[in-house]
Design a protein around this motif. Structure first.
Motif, PDB file in Angstrom:
ATOM      1  N   SER A 142       0.827  -1.206   0.000  1.00  0.00           N
ATOM      2  CA  SER A 142       0.000   0.000   0.000  1.00  0.00           C
ATOM      3  C   SER A 142       0.860   1.253   0.000  1.00  0.00           C
ATOM      4  O   SER A 142       0.552   2.235  -0.680  1.00  0.00           O
ATOM      5  CB  SER A 142      -0.950  -0.003   1.204  1.00  0.00           C
ATOM      6  OG  SER A 142      -0.232  -0.140   2.416  1.00  0.00           O
ATOM      7  N   GLY A 143       1.976   1.234   0.744  1.00  0.00           N
ATOM      8  CA  GLY A 143       2.834   2.406   0.832  1.00  0.00           C
ATOM      9  C   GLY A 143       3.488   2.758  -0.488  1.00  0.00           C
ATOM     10  O   GLY A 143       3.501   3.931  -0.906  1.00  0.00           O
ATOM     11  N   MET A 144       4.054   1.763  -1.164  1.00  0.00           N
ATOM     12  CA  MET A 144       4.718   2.020  -2.436  1.00  0.00           C
ATOM     13  C   MET A 144       3.712   2.376  -3.526  1.00  0.00           C
ATOM     14  O   MET A 144       3.998   3.201  -4.403  1.00  0.00           O
ATOM     15  CB  MET A 144       5.561   0.816  -2.849  1.00  0.00           C
ATOM     16  CG  MET A 144       6.808   0.652  -2.006  1.00  0.00           C
ATOM     17  SD  MET A 144       7.898   2.107  -2.118  1.00  0.00           S
ATOM     18  CE  MET A 144       9.223   1.629  -1.025  1.00  0.00           C
ATOM     19  N   ALA A 145       2.533   1.787  -3.475  1.00  0.00           N
ATOM     20  CA  ALA A 145       1.506   2.129  -4.460  1.00  0.00           C
ATOM     21  C   ALA A 145       1.061   3.576  -4.284  1.00  0.00           C
ATOM     22  O   ALA A 145       0.906   4.320  -5.264  1.00  0.00           O
ATOM     23  CB  ALA A 145       0.310   1.183  -4.336  1.00  0.00           C
ATOM     24  N   ALA A 146       0.862   4.004  -3.036  1.00  0.00           N
ATOM     25  CA  ALA A 146       0.428   5.389  -2.788  1.00  0.00           C
ATOM     26  C   ALA A 146       1.494   6.387  -3.246  1.00  0.00           C
ATOM     27  O   ALA A 146       1.179   7.420  -3.844  1.00  0.00           O
ATOM     28  CB  ALA A 146       0.127   5.581  -1.301  1.00  0.00           C
ATOM     29  N   LEU A 147       2.754   6.076  -2.990  1.00  0.00           N
ATOM     30  CA  LEU A 147       3.840   6.968  -3.420  1.00  0.00           C
ATOM     31  C   LEU A 147       3.916   7.023  -4.947  1.00  0.00           C
ATOM     32  O   LEU A 147       4.078   8.105  -5.535  1.00  0.00           O
ATOM     33  CB  LEU A 147       5.164   6.491  -2.834  1.00  0.00           C
ATOM     34  CG  LEU A 147       6.410   7.309  -3.177  1.00  0.00           C
ATOM     35  CD1 LEU A 147       6.223   8.787  -2.840  1.00  0.00           C
ATOM     36  CD2 LEU A 147       7.634   6.743  -2.458  1.00  0.00           C
ATOM     37  N   ALA A 148       3.773   5.877  -5.585  1.00  0.00           N
ATOM     38  CA  ALA A 148       3.811   5.836  -7.056  1.00  0.00           C
ATOM     39  C   ALA A 148       2.682   6.660  -7.666  1.00  0.00           C
ATOM     40  O   ALA A 148       2.887   7.363  -8.668  1.00  0.00           O
ATOM     41  CB  ALA A 148       3.724   4.386  -7.536  1.00  0.00           C
ATOM     42  N   MET A 149       1.495   6.609  -7.071  1.00  0.00           N
ATOM     43  CA  MET A 149       0.370   7.391  -7.593  1.00  0.00           C
ATOM     44  C   MET A 149       0.663   8.882  -7.507  1.00  0.00           C
ATOM     45  O   MET A 149       0.352   9.648  -8.436  1.00  0.00           O
ATOM     46  CB  MET A 149      -0.914   7.060  -6.823  1.00  0.00           C
ATOM     47  CG  MET A 149      -1.357   5.606  -6.875  1.00  0.00           C
ATOM     48  SD  MET A 149      -1.495   4.918  -8.538  1.00  0.00           S
ATOM     49  CE  MET A 149      -2.846   5.880  -9.194  1.00  0.00           C
ATOM     50  N   ASN A 150       1.261   9.314  -6.403  1.00  0.00           N
ATOM     51  CA  ASN A 150       1.607  10.728  -6.256  1.00  0.00           C
ATOM     52  C   ASN A 150       2.635  11.171  -7.292  1.00  0.00           C
ATOM     53  O   ASN A 150       2.513  12.247  -7.890  1.00  0.00           O
ATOM     54  CB  ASN A 150       2.154  10.977  -4.848  1.00  0.00           C
ATOM     55  CG  ASN A 150       1.068  11.152  -3.812  1.00  0.00           C
ATOM     56  OD1 ASN A 150       0.293  12.095  -3.872  1.00  0.00           O
ATOM     57  ND2 ASN A 150       0.994  10.235  -2.867  1.00  0.00           N
TER      58      ASN A 150
END
Length: 374
Positions: A142-150
């Protein structure tokens, strides 16, 4: 065929001095497991997962060009960083989190070729989870996905002609380079990662939405996560994946994953819950069998993990309610069941399974849709 070179931009048509975005991205639970990977986070076999809804990471990304003067909270020293370095501050729940920084630094270095603007800005990453950090739920996906979206939101400002398909494919690709399973936390309720001959558009580079028919039995499917052990894993997933390189059963396991994914295509269409249960539970036990038969070998299940599994089997045999379990690479148990059986299964969990959880803790979740711009 799409290649990694398709995600390397030649130039940007626009510019931006400073700003911020905020995204949430969920965790996910694999039904067919990926265990073992090749270079550059490429999976040794395809996998498919349910995207979760409540267990998610919320990340705010603030950015400012290093060569501008600003009255924001970014310090002058940070803005004057040399142009050839990646600079960022990392906050977890509003507080500096230095021990998280090396993983983020490594991620930025991996994705820099795809995001050439990274060295132009100083970033402030402020992240938090909706589930307790010590809950034993892996937050890397979840953390890496959220950062990638940003980061993709920033790139879309720089390249506004970007298509939605490209946006999500590249976000998934970037997330994968941070944590393999993170590519399955970007978009869709059921997500496939890894090339599979019978799933159109499937790729080793990014996760794709499962576009085949999904029976109503699987709509609003529930996942109650029983927190058996909230401590850190004894063996990291990275080490576990590496042990598949010389594993005596690796090739057969990789073939089995393809076979089980094929079976699930039909199961999702027909709504065959008994076969779904058989595949999902077998996959969970096979994952742990691979760990127990590697060299060196290790066991991540705890005695209470086995107690819960046996209790679920007994309850299912007695009631004929289609409830089953799956496991990640750890001791916690994901209890999966149709929404129509929610009341009965939750009562069973409260009556018989809570006692096996650390401090009686469990989390209620269900299938969700993926990352959301806040």
């Amino acid at each position: 065929m799409i290649s990694v070179n398709d995600f390397i931009p030649s130039k940007y048509s626009h510019s931006v001095e400073q700003g911020n975005f905020q995204w949430s991205a969920p965790s996910n639970i694999a039904l067919v497991k990926y265990w073992g990977k090749k270079e550059n986070q490429i999976p040794a076999n395809p996998s498919v997962s349910f995207t979760l809804d409540n267990c998610k990471t919320i990340t705010k990304l603030a950015f400012a060009k290093k060569n501008i003067d600003t009255s924001t909270s970014l310090s002058a020293s940070k803005l004057n960083e040399t142009a050839d370095s990646i600079s960022f501050d990392l906050l977890f729940e509003g507080q500096p989190k230095e021990d998280f920084k090396p993983k983020i630094q490594k991620f930025f270095e991996r994705v820099e070729v795809y995001l050439p603007f990274l060295k132009d800005y100083h970033f402030t990453i402020d992240t938090q989870n909706t589930f307790p950090h010590s809950s034993g739920i892996a937050s890397s996906a979840s953390g890496m996905a959220a950062l990638a979206m940003n980061l993709m939101s920033l790139e879309k400002v720089l390249n506004p002609d970007m298509t939605e398909e490209y946006f999500y494919q590249k976000a998934s690709l970037l997330a994968r380079l941070g944590s393999g399973s993170a590519c399955r936390s970007v978009k869709g309720q059921v997500v496939v990662w890894g090339k599979h001959q019978n799933i159109t558009g499937s790729s080793d580079l990014f996760g794709v939405e499962f576009t085949n028919t999904i029976h109503e039995n699987f709509i609003d499917f529930q996942d109650t996560i029983l927190l058996v052990d909230k401590g850190e894993k004894q063996v990291s997933s990275t080490i576990g994946h590496d042990l598949m390189h010389d594993h005596p059963f690796a090739e057969r396991r990789f073939a089995q994953a393809h076979e089980n994914l094929d079976k699930l295509i039909a199961v999702f269409e027909t709504g065959n819950l008994p076969e779904f249960i058989e595949i999902v539970e077998s996959e969970a036990l096979t994952l742990h069998a691979m760990m127990m038969t590697s060299m060196p070998y290790f066991i991540l299940m705890k005695p209470n993990t086995l107690e819960i599994i046996n209790a679920i089997w007994h309850f299912r045999n007695e009631t004929k309610i289609p409830v089953c379990f799956t496991l990640d690479a750890g001791a916690n148990v994901h209890v999966l069941y149709p929404n129509s059986d929610k009341e009965n299964v939750l009562q069973f969990i409260k009556d018989e399974l809570v006692g096996y959880c650390q401090n009686g803790h469990y989390l209620c979740d269900q299938v969700g849709d993926g990352a959301v711009l806040i």
